[in-house]
Design an enzyme around this catalytic site. Structure first.
Site, mmCIF file in Angstrom:
data_model
loop_
_atom_site.group_PDB
_atom_site.id
_atom_site.type_symbol
_atom_site.label_atom_id
_atom_site.label_comp_id
_atom_site.label_asym_id
_atom_site.label_seq_id
_atom_site.Cartn_x
_atom_site.Cartn_y
_atom_site.Cartn_z
ATOM 1 N N VAL A 1 12.217 81.122 8.956
ATOM 2 C CA VAL A 1 11.886 82.329 9.717
ATOM 3 C C VAL A 1 11.288 81.949 11.067
ATOM 4 O O VAL A 1 10.567 80.954 11.180
ATOM 5 C CB VAL A 1 10.876 83.211 8.938
ATOM 6 C CG1 VAL A 1 10.745 84.581 9.575
ATOM 7 C CG2 VAL A 1 11.294 83.340 7.477
ATOM 8 N N TYR B 1 2.175 70.529 2.268
ATOM 9 C CA TYR B 1 2.821 71.848 2.301
ATOM 10 C C TYR B 1 3.800 71.989 1.139
ATOM 11 O O TYR B 1 3.777 72.999 0.418
ATOM 12 C CB TYR B 1 3.543 72.044 3.632
ATOM 13 C CG TYR B 1 4.157 73.407 3.802
ATOM 14 C CD1 TYR B 1 3.361 74.514 4.085
ATOM 15 C CD2 TYR B 1 5.532 73.604 3.686
ATOM 16 C CE1 TYR B 1 3.922 75.780 4.241
ATOM 17 C CE2 TYR B 1 6.103 74.859 3.845
ATOM 18 C CZ TYR B 1 5.289 75.944 4.125
ATOM 19 O OH TYR B 1 5.848 77.198 4.275
ATOM 20 N N ILE C 1 -2.772 92.404 2.048
ATOM 21 C CA ILE C 1 -1.850 91.390 2.571
ATOM 22 C C ILE C 1 -2.643 90.327 3.321
ATOM 23 O O ILE C 1 -3.477 90.651 4.182
ATOM 24 C CB ILE C 1 -0.818 92.010 3.534
ATOM 25 C CG1 ILE C 1 -0.094 93.184 2.885
ATOM 26 C CG2 ILE C 1 0.194 90.953 4.000
ATOM 27 C CD1 ILE C 1 0.850 93.939 3.831
ATOM 28 N N ASN D 1 0.597 86.002 1.523
ATOM 29 C CA ASN D 1 1.515 85.539 2.567
ATOM 30 C C ASN D 1 0.945 84.385 3.384
ATOM 31 O O ASN D 1 1.686 83.522 3.852
ATOM 32 C CB ASN D 1 1.845 86.732 3.489
ATOM 33 C CG ASN D 1 2.439 86.301 4.812
ATOM 34 O OD1 ASN D 1 3.556 85.793 4.865
ATOM 35 N ND2 ASN D 1 1.682 86.481 5.890
ATOM 36 N N THR E 1 8.760 81.999 13.087
ATOM 37 C CA THR E 1 7.323 82.257 13.119
ATOM 38 C C THR E 1 6.606 81.125 13.842
ATOM 39 O O THR E 1 7.206 80.134 14.233
ATOM 40 C CB THR E 1 6.749 82.355 11.692
ATOM 41 O OG1 THR E 1 6.926 81.078 11.049
ATOM 42 C CG2 THR E 1 7.442 83.426 10.881
ATOM 43 N N LYS F 1 3.497 74.706 -2.040
ATOM 44 C CA LYS F 1 4.538 75.701 -2.332
ATOM 45 C C LYS F 1 5.149 75.480 -3.721
ATOM 46 O O LYS F 1 5.491 76.437 -4.419
ATOM 47 C CB LYS F 1 5.619 75.682 -1.252
ATOM 48 C CG LYS F 1 5.142 76.245 0.092
ATOM 49 C CD LYS F 1 4.615 77.664 -0.033
ATOM 50 C CE LYS F 1 4.266 78.280 1.307
ATOM 51 N NZ LYS F 1 3.678 79.633 1.163
#
Length: 246
Positions: free
Chosen positions: A186, A151, A8, A84, A188, A155
């Site tokens: 999320v 970004y 990960i 991730n 984060t 993605k």
């Protein structure tokens, strides 16, 4: 029952850390990769941490090769790669971004997952073990936004890359399952960075702030649980892009 191993990226915080913890609590083995240190190594004997800067894309193949050498592949029932780690910045209009910023963003968020995937498939192709790759995506891959060109582009690239690899694998004797998973918004550090920008620098900072204030951000733990569910189910090779439910 055989053992399960996971590699990960981005395990020092956020979704990556929660993923690692949930898998470790299931008695799985986790190799975590991040630029920063991790406190998981002290808490779990099945966790091994590798401090590594994914912008160093030319060393990724050696990294994957050395990690897999430590895994008793013949005893493994399932081996997974979860891409991730990502970089949100630069968050500013493209004409204000310099080459180094754009390059670093694309290396960490797009090139690194592509190379990790390539090496992972290559070094596990001799196995009959179940193999799966999860690429963490974003709604930003489908919806353009000002000051987020790098970004959003990385993605969108992750989504297309996932679909291409799934097509390549569909004809193989022991295909690698590959999916892209969009976790939604999320709570984060990436969100905190976006909220902390001035409106002059990042036009959407106020929107990110409003979502946070309204309590609309998902918790990393909830997202990690749903990602694990998607990872454990057998993937349909014709449907590889997944958004979070609920």
């Amino acid at each position: 029952m055989g053992q399960r191993y996971f590699i990960i990226t981005g395990t020092s915080k956020g979704i990556g850390k929660q993923l690692a913890e949930l898998l470790l609590e299931k008695a799985d083995y986790v190799y975590g990769i991040s630029r920063g240190a991790s406190d998981l190594e002290d808490a779990y004997e099945r966790y091994q941490h590798v401090q590594f800067d994914l912008a160093d894309i030319h060393s990724i193949d050696d990294l994957v090769s050395s990690l897999l050498e430590h895994i008793p592949l013949k005893e493994v029932e399932f081996i997974g790669l979860i891409n991730n780690a990502a970089m949100l910045e630069p968050l500013k209009p493209i004409d204000q971004c310099i080459a180094e910023e754009i390059s670093q963003q694309l290396e960490i968020s797009l090139a690194a997952p592509m190379i990790l995937t390539s090496s992972f498939i290559q070094y596990t192709n001799h196995l009959t073990t179940r193999r799966k790759i999860v690429n963490v995506s974003s709604g930003s891959g489908s919806y353009p936004a000002p000051s987020m060109a790098s970004y959003c582009t990385s993605k969108a690239g992750i989504n297309m890359f996932t679909q291409c690899v799934a097509m390549e694998q569909s004809g193989q004797a022991n295909p690698v399952e590959v999916i892209a998973f969009d976790p939604g918004m999320v709570d984060t550090e990436l969100q905190a960075v976006a909220r902390g920008k001035s409106a002059e620098e990042f036009a959407l900072s106020e929107v990110f702030g409003q979502v946070y204030e309204a309590g609309q951000l998902r918790s990393p733990q909830d997202v990690a649980k749903q990602l694990i569910e998607r990872m454990e189910e057998i993937s349909d090779p014709s449907k590889v892009l997944h958004t979070i439910e609920g």
